[in-house]
Design a protein around this motif. Structure first.
Motif, PDB file in Angstrom:
ATOM      1  N   THR A  69      69.397 110.805  31.829  1.00  0.00           N
ATOM      2  CA  THR A  69      69.184 110.230  33.195  1.00  0.00           C
ATOM      3  C   THR A  69      70.354 109.553  33.790  1.00  0.00           C
ATOM      4  OG1 THR A  69      66.585 110.259  32.580  1.00  0.00           O
ATOM      5  CG2 THR A  69      67.434 108.989  34.416  1.00  0.00           C
ATOM      6  N   GLY A  70      71.221 108.871  32.995  1.00  0.00           N
ATOM      7  CA  GLY A  70      72.377 108.380  33.344  1.00  0.00           C
ATOM      8  C   GLY A  70      73.414 109.039  33.912  1.00  0.00           C
ATOM      9  N   PHE A  71      73.641 110.008  33.354  1.00  0.00           N
ATOM     10  CA  PHE A  71      74.304 111.130  33.593  1.00  0.00           C
ATOM     11  C   PHE A  71      73.934 111.679  35.357  1.00  0.00           C
ATOM     12  CE2 PHE A  71      75.290 115.807  34.426  1.00  0.00           C
ATOM     13  CZ  PHE A  71      76.611 115.919  34.295  1.00  0.00           C
ATOM     14  N   LEU A  72      72.613 111.865  35.306  1.00  0.00           N
ATOM     15  CA  LEU A  72      72.191 112.348  36.680  1.00  0.00           C
ATOM     16  C   LEU A  72      72.297 111.358  37.734  1.00  0.00           C
ATOM     17  CD1 LEU A  72      68.697 114.418  35.590  1.00  0.00           C
ATOM     18  CD2 LEU A  72      71.027 115.320  36.133  1.00  0.00           C
ATOM     19  N   THR A  73      72.353 110.204  37.217  1.00  0.00           N
ATOM     20  CA  THR A  73      72.368 109.300  38.305  1.00  0.00           C
ATOM     21  C   THR A  73      73.618 109.055  38.818  1.00  0.00           C
ATOM     22  OG1 THR A  73      70.691 107.841  37.060  1.00  0.00           O
ATOM     23  CG2 THR A  73      72.040 106.819  38.455  1.00  0.00           C
ATOM     24  N   ARG A  74      74.730 109.194  38.029  1.00  0.00           N
ATOM     25  CA  ARG A  74      75.963 109.196  38.351  1.00  0.00           C
ATOM     26  C   ARG A  74      76.431 110.645  39.268  1.00  0.00           C
ATOM     27  NH1 ARG A  74      76.749 107.359  33.365  1.00  0.00           N
ATOM     28  NH2 ARG A  74      77.318 109.517  32.306  1.00  0.00           N
ATOM     29  N   LEU A  75      75.581 111.819  39.110  1.00  0.00           N
ATOM     30  CA  LEU A  75      75.908 112.955  39.531  1.00  0.00           C
ATOM     31  C   LEU A  75      75.202 113.312  40.979  1.00  0.00           C
ATOM     32  CD1 LEU A  75      77.096 115.725  39.278  1.00  0.00           C
ATOM     33  CD2 LEU A  75      74.999 116.727  38.455  1.00  0.00           C
ATOM     34  N   TRP A  76      73.872 112.657  41.055  1.00  0.00           N
ATOM     35  CA  TRP A  76      72.871 112.712  42.201  1.00  0.00           C
ATOM     36  C   TRP A  76      72.650 111.577  42.960  1.00  0.00           C
ATOM     37  CZ3 TRP A  76      68.603 115.724  39.179  1.00  0.00           C
ATOM     38  CH2 TRP A  76      69.022 117.092  38.866  1.00  0.00           C
ATOM     39  N   GLY A  77      73.076 110.434  42.262  1.00  0.00           N
ATOM     40  CA  GLY A  77      72.576 109.095  42.786  1.00  0.00           C
ATOM     41  C   GLY A  77      71.242 108.635  42.278  1.00  0.00           C
ATOM     42  N   ILE A  78      70.805 107.240  42.415  1.00  0.00           N
ATOM     43  CA  ILE A  78      69.716 106.774  41.718  1.00  0.00           C
ATOM     44  C   ILE A  78      68.517 107.227  42.770  1.00  0.00           C
ATOM     45  CG2 ILE A  78      69.977 104.489  43.151  1.00  0.00           C
ATOM     46  CD1 ILE A  78      68.437 105.215  39.305  1.00  0.00           C
ATOM     47  N   LYS A  79      68.548 107.307  44.010  1.00  0.00           N
ATOM     48  CA  LYS A  79      67.512 107.611  44.687  1.00  0.00           C
ATOM     49  C   LYS A  79      66.717 109.234  44.370  1.00  0.00           C
ATOM     50  CE  LYS A  79      66.212 108.135  49.799  1.00  0.00           C
ATOM     51  NZ  LYS A  79      66.721 107.632  51.002  1.00  0.00           N
ATOM     52  N   VAL A  80      67.851 110.080  44.223  1.00  0.00           N
ATOM     53  CA  VAL A  80      67.193 111.391  43.943  1.00  0.00           C
ATOM     54  C   VAL A  80      66.670 111.339  42.587  1.00  0.00           C
ATOM     55  CG1 VAL A  80      68.223 113.723  43.616  1.00  0.00           C
ATOM     56  CG2 VAL A  80      68.967 112.520  45.591  1.00  0.00           C
ATOM     57  N   VAL A  81      67.250 110.630  41.671  1.00  0.00           N
ATOM     58  CA  VAL A  81      66.839 110.759  40.347  1.00  0.00           C
ATOM     59  C   VAL A  81      65.439 110.036  40.036  1.00  0.00           C
ATOM     60  CG1 VAL A  81      67.059 109.795  37.983  1.00  0.00           C
ATOM     61  CG2 VAL A  81      68.836 110.824  39.150  1.00  0.00           C
ATOM     62  N   THR A  82      65.168 108.975  40.774  1.00  0.00           N
ATOM     63  CA  THR A  82      63.935 108.296  40.878  1.00  0.00           C
ATOM     64  C   THR A  82      62.846 109.315  41.490  1.00  0.00           C
ATOM     65  OG1 THR A  82      65.061 106.046  41.207  1.00  0.00           O
ATOM     66  CG2 THR A  82      62.688 106.108  41.847  1.00  0.00           C
ATOM     67  N   VAL A  83      63.070 109.927  42.495  1.00  0.00           N
ATOM     68  CA  VAL A  83      62.204 110.804  43.276  1.00  0.00           C
ATOM     69  C   VAL A  83      61.770 111.852  42.315  1.00  0.00           C
ATOM     70  CG1 VAL A  83      61.757 112.484  44.968  1.00  0.00           C
ATOM     71  CG2 VAL A  83      62.738 110.109  45.544  1.00  0.00           C
ATOM     72  N   ALA A  84      62.855 112.643  41.530  1.00  0.00           N
ATOM     73  CA  ALA A  84      62.320 113.324  40.619  1.00  0.00           C
ATOM     74  C   ALA A  84      61.733 113.185  39.516  1.00  0.00           C
ATOM     75  CB  ALA A  84      63.952 113.792  40.143  1.00  0.00           C
ATOM     76  N   ALA A  85      61.819 111.941  39.032  1.00  0.00           N
ATOM     77  CA  ALA A  85      61.004 111.184  38.151  1.00  0.00           C
ATOM     78  C   ALA A  85      59.541 111.286  38.253  1.00  0.00           C
ATOM     79  CB  ALA A  85      61.654 109.938  37.397  1.00  0.00           C
ATOM     80  N   PHE A  86      59.269 110.999  39.383  1.00  0.00           N
ATOM     81  CA  PHE A  86      57.901 110.835  40.058  1.00  0.00           C
ATOM     82  C   PHE A  86      57.080 112.232  40.318  1.00  0.00           C
ATOM     83  CE2 PHE A  86      59.103 106.385  41.691  1.00  0.00           C
ATOM     84  CZ  PHE A  86      58.075 105.582  40.684  1.00  0.00           C
ATOM     85  N   ALA A  87      58.259 113.060  40.733  1.00  0.00           N
ATOM     86  CA  ALA A  87      57.615 114.348  41.035  1.00  0.00           C
ATOM     87  C   ALA A  87      57.263 115.203  39.741  1.00  0.00           C
ATOM     88  CB  ALA A  87      58.658 115.349  41.851  1.00  0.00           C
ATOM     89  N   LEU A  88      58.146 114.859  38.706  1.00  0.00           N
ATOM     90  CA  LEU A  88      57.771 115.472  37.553  1.00  0.00           C
ATOM     91  C   LEU A  88      56.526 114.836  36.703  1.00  0.00           C
ATOM     92  CD1 LEU A  88      59.553 117.672  35.764  1.00  0.00           C
ATOM     93  CD2 LEU A  88      60.542 115.683  34.258  1.00  0.00           C
ATOM     94  N   MET A  89      56.307 113.795  36.881  1.00  0.00           N
ATOM     95  CA  MET A  89      55.068 113.225  36.415  1.00  0.00           C
ATOM     96  C   MET A  89      53.780 114.026  37.205  1.00  0.00           C
ATOM     97  SD  MET A  89      56.227 109.328  36.165  1.00  0.00           S
ATOM     98  CE  MET A  89      54.616 108.682  35.335  1.00  0.00           C
ATOM     99  N   ILE A  90      53.818 114.048  38.418  1.00  0.00           N
ATOM    100  CA  ILE A  90      52.877 114.958  39.039  1.00  0.00           C
ATOM    101  C   ILE A  90      52.774 116.126  38.696  1.00  0.00           C
ATOM    102  CG2 ILE A  90      52.078 115.736  41.547  1.00  0.00           C
ATOM    103  CD1 ILE A  90      53.689 113.436  42.896  1.00  0.00           C
ATOM    104  N   LEU A  91      53.840 116.943  38.400  1.00  0.00           N
ATOM    105  CA  LEU A  91      53.801 118.394  37.937  1.00  0.00           C
ATOM    106  C   LEU A  91      53.179 118.200  36.563  1.00  0.00           C
ATOM    107  CD1 LEU A  91      54.507 121.159  37.902  1.00  0.00           C
ATOM    108  CD2 LEU A  91      56.662 120.689  37.088  1.00  0.00           C
ATOM    109  N   SER A  92      53.317 117.363  35.650  1.00  0.00           N
ATOM    110  CA  SER A  92      52.892 117.076  34.321  1.00  0.00           C
ATOM    111  C   SER A  92      51.213 117.001  34.346  1.00  0.00           C
ATOM    112  CB  SER A  92      53.618 116.231  33.387  1.00  0.00           C
ATOM    113  OG  SER A  92      53.222 114.978  34.027  1.00  0.00           O
ATOM    114  N   GLY A  93      50.878 116.154  35.208  1.00  0.00           N
ATOM    115  CA  GLY A  93      49.443 115.814  35.460  1.00  0.00           C
ATOM    116  C   GLY A  93      48.683 117.113  35.974  1.00  0.00           C
ATOM    117  N   GLY A  94      49.258 117.994  36.594  1.00  0.00           N
ATOM    118  CA  GLY A  94      48.473 119.265  36.962  1.00  0.00           C
ATOM    119  C   GLY A  94      48.441 120.371  35.824  1.00  0.00           C
ATOM    120  N   LEU A  95      49.658 120.295  35.027  1.00  0.00           N
ATOM    121  CA  LEU A  95      49.736 121.062  33.937  1.00  0.00           C
ATOM    122  C   LEU A  95      48.675 120.656  32.858  1.00  0.00           C
ATOM    123  CD1 LEU A  95      53.355 121.871  33.706  1.00  0.00           C
ATOM    124  CD2 LEU A  95      51.681 123.338  34.416  1.00  0.00           C
ATOM    125  N   ILE A  96      48.503 119.209  32.631  1.00  0.00           N
ATOM    126  CA  ILE A  96      47.621 118.723  31.647  1.00  0.00           C
ATOM    127  C   ILE A  96      46.269 119.229  32.048  1.00  0.00           C
ATOM    128  CG2 ILE A  96      46.611 116.581  30.854  1.00  0.00           C
ATOM    129  CD1 ILE A  96      49.234 115.290  30.852  1.00  0.00           C
TER     130      ILE A  96
END
Length: 412
Positions: A69-96
């Motif tokens: 995540t630290g590498f992605l933060t330097r690559l994409w910026g903290i805003k994109v990484v934060t949104v991606a984290a939340f989106a991944l949690m929504i996806l995992s909820g659907g899969l569960i």
């Protein structure tokens, strides 16, 4: 000037909303598992050792996310990484929700913990960048929202599992889907906000090699590891312990877990200023020691002192935000890297910790008779005792660090 001030206040409000609501969602996702675990265990016919392995594998997903995540933060910026984290949690909820085989469920659960790990790092970095004044107070306040949601998470989980929608009971799968879908709210705040720090020139950032030569950072790793193992293990094992060791019903056991998180939340909301006044290192000694004493007293005192399980939340609540505040103050130009390294190493400890709790429980249970009530109770007490031991070790390392920093006149 007034227009500029209004714009600054609006940006700061969106930053705070992202962090505070983010911690609320994080608390839900981490701690709805308490009431769900006995049902997951029953549905997939898992013993305590297999359950510990499942939680350890999920902690491994958390660890992997922390490492990149630290590498992605330097690559994409903290805003994109934060949104991606939340989106991944929504996806995992659907899969569960749609998982009815153990391989698919464990994979979906693993994915959720990757989202949690990304969110952990993202929120910690945001806090280190934004809270430049009263760092201890603000770190504990923001993490207090994690505690608030954690307080009600077991009760919400228990309630949602019994809700019927169009004649179909949500059960634990539907409960996970509903709760994780709430991540859409902080996504909206994050997309509307601007975050500082992404434009810091690379040459001004403290490199990892320099940070790793500082023994204080390694003390932070040890303190955080044992403290967080003790903190997170409660959410996974307390309800299980009370239901099986004392034959409590699910509502009563979940209420005790909620009481733990209420103490946890109030401590972070009210005691943050104390860490700024006492100093971060001394605070770590006192609070982790208090948690250890409460946990051991609750186990040895039996059902009559079970309320001390909840009281232990007062102490263990302060460990994580205080360590983050310490890192933000000690490494102002390297907080991103220091946080990523520390939390990644902590994740490795969490993998081992959850596995050991399950193994200790199973070994002691078999030693005293796996099919007997006495064997089960002693096994659960031994496994939960490891949680208290972790808090005690955390206090020990904090004391050693305090002496080290005091000799060098570097106490914060």
């Amino acid at each position: 000037m007034q227009q500029r001030l209004h714009k600054v206040n609006k940006i700061y409000a969106l930053q705070l909303a992202t962090i505070f609501v983010g911690f609320i969602i994080f608390g839900f996702s981490e701690n709805i598992k308490g009431p769900a675990i006995p049902r997951i265990q029953f549905d997939f016919m898992l013993n305590e050792s297999q359950l510990g392995t499942l939680l350890s594998l999920n902690a491994l997903g958390y660890l992997l996310a922390c490492s990149f995540t630290g590498f992605l933060t330097r690559l994409w910026g903290i805003k994109v990484v934060t949104v991606a984290a939340f989106a991944l949690m929504i996806l995992s909820g659907g899969l569960i929700y749609v998982s009815h085989s153990y391989p698919m469920f464990s994979s979906s659960y693993f994915l959720m913990y990757i989202g949690n790990g990304m969110l952990e790092i993202a929120l910690a970095i945001l806090g280190a960048r934004i809270f430049v004044r009263n760092t201890g107070t603000m770190m504990n306040l923001s993490h207090g929202f994690y505690g608030l949601s954690s307080t009600v998470a077991p009760l919400i989980a228990t309630g949602l599992m019994s809700v019927s929608v169009f004649g179909h009971m949500l059960d634990w799968r539907g409960m996970y889907f509903v709760v994780l879908s709430m991540s859409i709210v902080p996504i909206i705040f994050a997309l509307s906000a601007k975050f500082p720090g992404d434009d810091l020139p690379q040459e001004e950032r403290t490199p990892l090699k320099t940070l790793m030569r500082d023994p204080v950072l390694w003390f932070m790793v040890l303190i955080l590891t044992f403290g967080v193992v003790s903190e997170l293990a409660v959410g996974g094992w307390l309800v299980n312990f009370l239901e099986k060791a004392y034959a409590w019903d699910t509502v009563s056991a979940s209420s005790m877990l909620s009481a733990f998180f209420l103490c946890f939340a109030l401590a972070r909301l009210l005691l943050g200023p104390a860490t700024d006044r006492m100093g971060f290192t001394l605070s770590l000694i006192l609070f982790s020691g208090f948690s250890a004493v409460c946990t051991f007293a609750a186990i040895l005192g039996g059902e009559g002192l079970a309320f001390l399980f909840a009281a232990s939340g007062i102490g263990i609540a302060m460990i994580y935000p205080t360590v983050m505040a310490f890192i933000a103050k000690r490494y102002p130009n390297g907080s991103d890297t220091a946080i990523t390294f520390t939390v990644t190493m902590m994740g490795l400890g969490s993998v081992i910790g959850n596995y050991l709790i399950g193994i200790i429980t199973e070994v002691v249970k078999n030693l005293y008779g796996s099919g007997t009530e006495t064997g089960l109770r002693y096994g659960l007490q031994a496994g939960y005792g490891f949680i208290g031991l972790c808090a005690a070790v955390c206090a020990g390392f904090s004391f050693v660090l305090y002496r080290f920093l005091k000799r060098r006149k570097e106490l914060i």
